[in-house]
Design an enzyme around this catalytic site. Structure first.
Site, PDB file in Angstrom:
ATOM      1  N   TYR A 139       0.810  -1.222   0.000  1.00 41.83           N
ATOM      2  CA  TYR A 139       0.000   0.000   0.000  1.00 41.83           C
ATOM      3  C   TYR A 139       0.846   1.277   0.000  1.00 41.83           C
ATOM      4  O   TYR A 139       0.354   2.353   0.292  1.00 41.83           O
ATOM      5  CB  TYR A 139      -0.911   0.038   1.234  1.00 41.83           C
ATOM      6  CG  TYR A 139      -1.943  -1.070   1.328  1.00 41.83           C
ATOM      7  CD1 TYR A 139      -2.157  -1.967   0.285  1.00 41.83           C
ATOM      8  CD2 TYR A 139      -2.717  -1.207   2.462  1.00 41.83           C
ATOM      9  CE1 TYR A 139      -3.102  -2.980   0.391  1.00 41.83           C
ATOM     10  CE2 TYR A 139      -3.672  -2.215   2.571  1.00 41.83           C
ATOM     11  CZ  TYR A 139      -3.848  -3.108   1.531  1.00 41.83           C
ATOM     12  OH  TYR A 139      -4.786  -4.101   1.643  1.00 41.83           O
ATOM     13  N   LYS A 189       4.911 -14.425   3.898  1.00 41.95           N
ATOM     14  CA  LYS A 189       4.665 -15.358   2.793  1.00 41.95           C
ATOM     15  C   LYS A 189       5.994 -15.582   2.091  1.00 41.95           C
ATOM     16  O   LYS A 189       6.174 -15.266   0.910  1.00 41.95           O
ATOM     17  CB  LYS A 189       3.601 -14.743   1.848  1.00 41.95           C
ATOM     18  CG  LYS A 189       3.162 -15.629   0.699  1.00 41.95           C
ATOM     19  CD  LYS A 189       2.375 -16.851   1.136  1.00 41.95           C
ATOM     20  CE  LYS A 189       2.045 -17.719  -0.080  1.00 41.95           C
ATOM     21  NZ  LYS A 189       1.537 -19.049   0.302  1.00 41.95           N
ATOM     22  N   ASP A 222      -1.488 -17.800   4.352  1.00 38.12           N
ATOM     23  CA  ASP A 222      -2.611 -18.687   3.997  1.00 38.12           C
ATOM     24  C   ASP A 222      -2.911 -19.651   5.138  1.00 38.12           C
ATOM     25  O   ASP A 222      -4.073 -19.889   5.486  1.00 38.12           O
ATOM     26  CB  ASP A 222      -2.349 -19.420   2.673  1.00 38.12           C
ATOM     27  CG  ASP A 222      -0.892 -19.806   2.463  1.00 38.12           C
ATOM     28  OD1 ASP A 222      -0.074 -19.549   3.361  1.00 38.12           O
ATOM     29  OD2 ASP A 222      -0.565 -20.380   1.413  1.00 38.12           O
ATOM     30  N   ASP A 246      -4.261  -5.986   6.943  1.00 33.07           N
ATOM     31  CA  ASP A 246      -5.571  -5.456   6.542  1.00 33.07           C
ATOM     32  C   ASP A 246      -6.568  -6.601   6.363  1.00 33.07           C
ATOM     33  O   ASP A 246      -7.663  -6.611   6.926  1.00 33.07           O
ATOM     34  CB  ASP A 246      -5.385  -4.683   5.228  1.00 33.07           C
ATOM     35  CG  ASP A 246      -6.651  -4.004   4.767  1.00 33.07           C
ATOM     36  OD1 ASP A 246      -7.583  -3.845   5.577  1.00 33.07           O
ATOM     37  OD2 ASP A 246      -6.725  -3.632   3.573  1.00 33.07           O
ATOM     38  N   ASP A 250      -9.838  -7.918   9.094  1.00 38.03           N
ATOM     39  CA  ASP A 250     -11.270  -8.000   8.747  1.00 38.03           C
ATOM     40  C   ASP A 250     -11.796  -9.414   9.004  1.00 38.03           C
ATOM     41  O   ASP A 250     -12.906  -9.601   9.482  1.00 38.03           O
ATOM     42  CB  ASP A 250     -11.509  -7.617   7.278  1.00 38.03           C
ATOM     43  CG  ASP A 250     -11.649  -6.115   7.097  1.00 38.03           C
ATOM     44  OD1 ASP A 250     -11.127  -5.374   7.953  1.00 38.03           O
ATOM     45  OD2 ASP A 250     -12.283  -5.671   6.122  1.00 38.03           O
TER      46      ASP A 250
END
Ligand code: ATP
Length: 355
Positions: A139, A189, A222, A246, A250
């Protein structure tokens, strides 16, 4: 003679949509909690947001950061209006302000309150915190569009991960883990991405040496998504970059009953700059102005704010009162399956505070 505690100087930005409704509820509760410990909450309401943008061409004034710095902290509602492009308000206000104040760490606690229905089974006892790096990663805003309009458009989005930024987020997360269970899960990751996330793994492992009481594990994003649903009680403090933080926060909010329940804090790593505390949800224009919004996310953001300013009794009092109010389904707003209004739930919290 003991000196009276200095008043809490709070800047309040209600913003757009459901922002003003949930912020009004939170300020009511915070004021009572601070008064109960013999303190005072002094608020300055700032009209920054969509209406100001339509009136004056900017969502906030040019000296916004300086205005904020004359306060101890900011309580922020939400920005976003269907008639204003998102980037004007999101970048023109909240992201702009976070960047100007260098609020590099985003803290998102997730607590499953007993009595709150959730879409995921067996969330009893879930209590975790996601520490998200707030300024870099995917971002950061680096990239461009090549061959635009030729039919061969090429979007380039470059992720940036720097040692300095990773280190400061890591120190915050380790310090928090030290105060809590002593467990920290770093989410990366590194099996598929070869540069940025391996750097995260290396730097955070180095920082871990300064926190011998904290046990660090490194988990692929994951695998973490699955674990968050399958065994959320195995998690305590999570540290993640901007993108994974982020998405996972959520997902984690679902464990606590959804967006209406999720508070957050945007904090300067050194703590010398006022933080911005806000519900994770946005302006929710579909329910705005109708008294349907769940104010808990904003009220709990207020509790986080008071905690960080050292008003731990007031913060604790708010959390206890929220927990007690949520035990009774009569106080649940429509997102929780009930028909209480924003004001009903706020009054229920207020009534359960020891004032
Ligand atoms: P924005 O563009 O400002 O992010 P949005 O509506 O796209 O707004 P959110 O505000 O995050 O995104 O909300 C998504 C949906 O979740 C809303 O449409 C609303 O129905 C629900 N929601 C969000 N916040 C609350 C809340 N406090 N109480 C109840 N429902 C909520």
């Amino acid at each position: 003679m003991t000196q009276p505690a200095a008043p809490v100087r709070l800047a309040v930005i209600p913003g757009d949509g459901v922002g003003p409704e949930v912020v009004a509820a939170a300020v009511l509760v915070m004021r009572a909690a601070v008064a109960a410990e013999g303190g005072e909450l002094k608020t300055t309401e700032l009209d920054w947001g969509g209406e100001r943008f339509l009136r004056e061409g900017a969502a906030m004034p040019a000296d916004a950061a300086a205005v904020v710095k004359t306060h101890d902290a900011v309580l922020f509602g939400a920005v976003g209006r269907p008639d204003v492009p998102d980037h004007e308000l999101v970048w023109g206000l909240i992201i702009g302000l976070r960047q100007q104040l260098d609020l590099a760490v985003n803290v998102r606690p997730v607590h499953a309150f007993p009595g709150v229905p959730t879409k995921v089974r067996d969330t009893d006892g879930v209590d975790l915190v996601i520490v998200r790096e707030n300024t870099e990663g995917e971002y950061v805003g680096a990239g461009g569009l090549a061959h635009a309009g030729t039919g061969h458009d090429l979007g380039i989005e470059v992720a940036v991960h720097s040692r300095r930024v990773i280190e400061r987020a890591a120190h915050h997360a380790f310090a928090l883990a030290e105060q809590r269970s002593g467990r920290l899960s770093l989410v990366t990751k590194s099996n598929a991405m070869r540069f940025g996330y391996p750097l995260w793994d290396r730097v955070v492992t180095e920082v871990a040496e300064q926190y011998p009481a904290v046990e660090l594990e490194i988990v692929l994003v994951d695998a973490m998504a699955a674990r968050m649903i399958q065994s959320p009680r195995s998690l305590d403090v999570l540290l993640a970059g901007n993108l994974f933080g982020d998405i996972l926060s959520d997902l984690a909010a679902v464990l606590a009953g959804g967006m209406g329940m999720a508070p957050s804090a945007n904090i300067h790593p050194g703590g010398q700059v006022p933080g911005i505390y806000e519900p994770v949800h946005g302006s929710a224009p579909d329910i705005a102005g109708r008294g349907l919004a769940n104010p808990v996310a904003c009220i709990l953001s207020g509790a986080l704010l008071l905690d960080d300013l050292g008003h731990t009794n007031a913060a604790h009092g708010i959390r206890e009162a929220v927990a007690a109010a949520l035990l009774d389904p009569v106080n649940h707003t429509p997102d929780l399956g009930g028909d209480a209004t924003t004001a009903d739930l706020a009054s229920a919290v207020l009534n359960r505070m020891e004032i």
